[in-house]
Design an enzyme around this catalytic site. Structure first.
Site, PDB file in Angstrom:
ATOM      1  N   SER A   1     -10.831   9.747  15.526  1.00 13.67           N
ATOM      2  CA  SER A   1     -10.020  10.960  15.649  1.00 13.67           C
ATOM      3  C   SER A   1      -8.708  10.706  16.387  1.00 13.67           C
ATOM      4  CB  SER A   1     -10.831  12.065  16.322  1.00 13.67           C
ATOM      5  OG  SER A   1     -10.141  13.290  16.293  1.00 13.67           O
ATOM      6  N   HIS A   2      -8.524  11.333  17.533  1.00 14.67           N
ATOM      7  CA  HIS A   2      -7.273  11.296  18.281  1.00 14.67           C
ATOM      8  C   HIS A   2      -7.230  10.139  19.281  1.00 14.67           C
ATOM      9  CE1 HIS A   2     -10.324  13.472  20.423  1.00 14.67           C
ATOM     10  NE2 HIS A   2      -9.653  13.385  21.548  1.00 14.67           N
TER      11      HIS A   2
ATOM     12  N   ASP B   1      -3.092  14.510  14.297  1.00 16.81           N
ATOM     13  CA  ASP B   1      -3.674  13.389  15.023  1.00 16.81           C
ATOM     14  C   ASP B   1      -4.111  12.256  14.111  1.00 16.81           C
ATOM     15  OD1 ASP B   1      -5.878  14.706  13.906  1.00 16.81           O
ATOM     16  OD2 ASP B   1      -7.204  14.064  15.521  1.00 16.81           O
TER      17      ASP B   1
ATOM     18  N   ASP C   1      -6.912  11.279  12.551  1.00 15.90           N
ATOM     19  CA  ASP C   1      -7.628  11.495  11.294  1.00 15.90           C
ATOM     20  C   ASP C   1      -7.239  12.794  10.594  1.00 15.90           C
ATOM     21  OD1 ASP C   1      -8.925  13.144  13.170  1.00 15.90           O
ATOM     22  OD2 ASP C   1     -10.835  13.002  12.132  1.00 15.90           O
TER      23      ASP C   1
ATOM     24  N   ASP D   1      -7.274  16.057  11.612  1.00 16.24           N
ATOM     25  CA  ASP D   1      -7.979  17.330  11.778  1.00 16.24           C
ATOM     26  C   ASP D   1      -7.465  18.177  12.939  1.00 16.24           C
ATOM     27  OD1 ASP D   1      -9.011  15.864  13.881  1.00 16.24           O
ATOM     28  OD2 ASP D   1     -11.122  16.127  13.332  1.00 16.24           O
ATOM     29  N   ARG D   2      -6.521  17.651  13.723  1.00 19.48           N
ATOM     30  CA  ARG D   2      -5.973  18.415  14.837  1.00 19.48           C
ATOM     31  C   ARG D   2      -4.494  18.710  14.603  1.00 19.48           C
ATOM     32  NH1 ARG D   2      -9.275  17.123  20.062  1.00 19.48           N
ATOM     33  NH2 ARG D   2     -11.110  16.177  19.148  1.00 19.48           N
TER      34      ARG D   2
ATOM     35  N   LYS E   1     -12.167  20.922  10.907  1.00 18.79           N
ATOM     36  CA  LYS E   1     -10.876  21.444  11.315  1.00 18.79           C
ATOM     37  C   LYS E   1      -9.804  20.722  10.510  1.00 18.79           C
ATOM     38  CE  LYS E   1     -11.238  18.692  15.606  1.00 18.79           C
ATOM     39  NZ  LYS E   1     -12.702  18.527  15.669  1.00 18.79           N
TER      40      LYS E   1
END
Length: 541
Positions: free
Chosen positions: A111-112, A275, A277, A279-280, A374
């Site tokens: 992710s982030h 971010d 991946d 999703d943010r 998300k």
């Protein structure tokens, strides 16, 4: 097909969203294979079915994708769908699973978190609804990982990931597909692209920072190619294995350059970032940073302006630490408001049951029932749709929202990489105090309630305990303490602070000054300095 003997690792317990470790850990012989086999061993009835695989392009992504493809073949899957170059954003992966009715998907991302040879990597499994595996599956994966003694893998050559087409690994079909096309098509169905296109053509300038991460190709195609934003609108759009040496976390610390540009004289009217991946999201309007909590509330109040949501919302769900701003919108709309633990998987049942339409987390995650993750770019497009329809600035839209609903002053203080035992000791000590806190005072604050949040799922009746310590005050303010499940080393203590202010005359105060008494209380009750040695947070958002 070959069966390889192996021995268990003792550290493969999935966190909030899959297993995340440093690259050198995942690079150990059998480490990734053990976890992937533990996933397959925890599933039933997948023989001959389809598995979606993709990742955010970070270091080790291509290597583990080839491993996952060969293991899927050896374990009896009938087909694997993999994004070209191994690229597939998390929301796009969810869409692919749902659109093509795949059995599930493996997403390779942290992710982030930073990427690179000595940075972070992750693997998570998503189920057939497109969402992260629920706790009953992740618990089963962990239990299997403690006993695993073998894994199955094909000896076939690598799949040419950079060429779209159909290939075979043993008896299994592998389709390498365009990772952007299906997602872009979905966005065109959800939003009024004609209105947004006209709005941008009339001089509304935007800037999007993809942070050298997976959203770059998606944003480039949608914002510039389909919506006509000028070339250069999307920055850092090429996914890099180390994200260009930057931390791909869209917040005021790691996306400060974008923030400064939007706030500068002559800068764009609206800025956004996503971010690692995809999703943010972070959104910034000229003159205003829009917190994720406020963003969820504003999007919910205005969602009817976008075609997909013009019929209204079934409900709004938020993670427990997220501010209560969205609850006020739900109350006015006369729809359900749901408070869940942190982790998008908890929204899945609500979305599948039709109880919620929009969901959000304070950690820069917002989404809807279009997928089961998300979705950073989706949130940006919904903002653009609202801006185009209202013809107002983001600043004016947020200010008018506060005037109508009141403002929830809100901040999160992160203490990263602290000693795990010290972090657990702090939380245990807080839990020991809970029964004695109601009625106690600190300055002008009086504690009304205090608990360790437990979630009772209204759909399946499952219960999730120890999800964060909440201290609620008679004034409506809150302090929440919890340990994050997204890191790869040490522990991250997160302290959430919230103060509700209904008076519009007090809506322009400094956030940290407004929250000063709550910040002092958090230190008083938890002893953060004494227990962790940290005199200030690592990051404040």
């Amino acid at each position: 097909m070959t069966t390889i003997a192996t021995t268990p690792f003792d550290d493969q317990k999935p966190g909030t969203s899959g297993l995340r470790k440093k690259v050198p850990v995942f690079s150990q012989p059998h480490y990734a294979e053990n976890f992937i086999q533990s996933v397959f061993d925890s599933l039933d009835d997948y023989a001959g079915k389809t598995l979606v695989i993709g990742g955010d392009g970070r270091y080790l992504n291509r290597t583990v994708i080839q491993t996952a493809i060969k293991m899927a073949a050896a374990n009896g899957f009938g087909k694997v769908m993999v994004g070209k170059g191994g690229i597939l954003s998390t929301p796009a992966a969810s869409n692919m699973i749902r659109k093509y009715q795949a059995f599930g998907g493996i997403i390779l991302s942290a992710s982030h978190n930073p990427g690179g040879p000595n940075e972070d990597f992750g693997i998570k499994y998503n189920t057939g609804n497109g969402g992260p595996a629920p706790e009953k599956i992740t618990d089963a994966i962990f239990e299997r990982s403690k006993l695993i003694d073998r894994y199955r893998i094909s000896e076939a050559p690598d799949v040419p990931l950079d060429e779209i087409g159909i290939y075979t690994v043993d008896d299994m079909e592998v389709e390498v597909f365009d990772p952007v096309a299906d997602y872009a098509e979905l966005m065109e169905e959800l939003f009024d692209f004609d209105t947004i296109r006209t709005f941008l053509a009339n001089g509304f300038e935007i800037a999007f920072d993809a942070m050298s991460a997976v959203t770059g190709p998606y944003a480039k195609e949608i914002l510039e190619n389909r919506l006509g934003a000028p070339e250069g609108t999307v920055r850092n759009f090429t996914p890099l294995e180390d994200f260009g040496g930057h931390h791909p976390d869209p917040n005021l610390v790691h996306a400060k350059e974008l923030y400064d540009e939007v706030m500068s004289e002559g800068g764009p009217a609206f800025g956004a970032a996503s971010d690692g991946d995809g999703d943010r999201n972070m959104v910034v309007g000229k003159g205003i940073f829009i917190t994720p909590s406020d963003s969820l509330a504003v999007l919910a109040a205005n969602a009817h302006l976008a075609p997909a949501y013009k019929g209204g919302l079934a409900g709004i769900a938020r993670s427990m630490p997220t501010s209560q701003a969205a609850d006020r919108v739900a109350e006015k709309l006369g729809i359900g408001a749901y408070e869940t633990p942190t982790g998008w998987k908890f929204f899945g049942n609500l979305l599948d049951a039709g109880k919620a339409t929009l969901c959000g987390e304070e950690s820069f995650g917002t989404g809807s029932n279009h997928v089961r993750e998300k979705d950073g770019l989706w949130a940006v497009l919904l903002w653009l749709n609202i801006l185009a329809m209202r013809g107002e600035s983001a600043y004016d839209i947020v200010k008018s929202h506060w005037a109508e609903y009141g403002r929830n002053y809100y901040s999160r203080h992160d203490y990263e990489g602290i000693d795990t035992d010290a972090a657990n000791g702090l939380m245990d000590a807080l839990r020991d105090k809970l029964e004695t806190l109601p009625g106690t005072t600190f300055g002008e604050l009086t504690v009304a309630e205090a608990d360790d949040f437990a979630y009772h799922d209204p759909v399946d009746g499952s219960v999730s305990k120890k999800q964060g310590v909440r201290i609620m005050f008679e004034s409506g303010s809150r302090v929440v303490f919890r340990l994050s499940g997204t890191g790869t080393s040490g522990a991250t203590l997160r302290v959430y602070l919230e103060h509700y202010e209904p008076d519009p005359a007090k809506h322009d105060q400094d956030t940290q000054e407004t929250l000063a008494e709550l910040i002092a209380y958090a230190e008083h009750i938890a002893g953060i300095v004494a227990r962790t040695g940290r005199t200030e947070p690592t990051v404040i958002t």
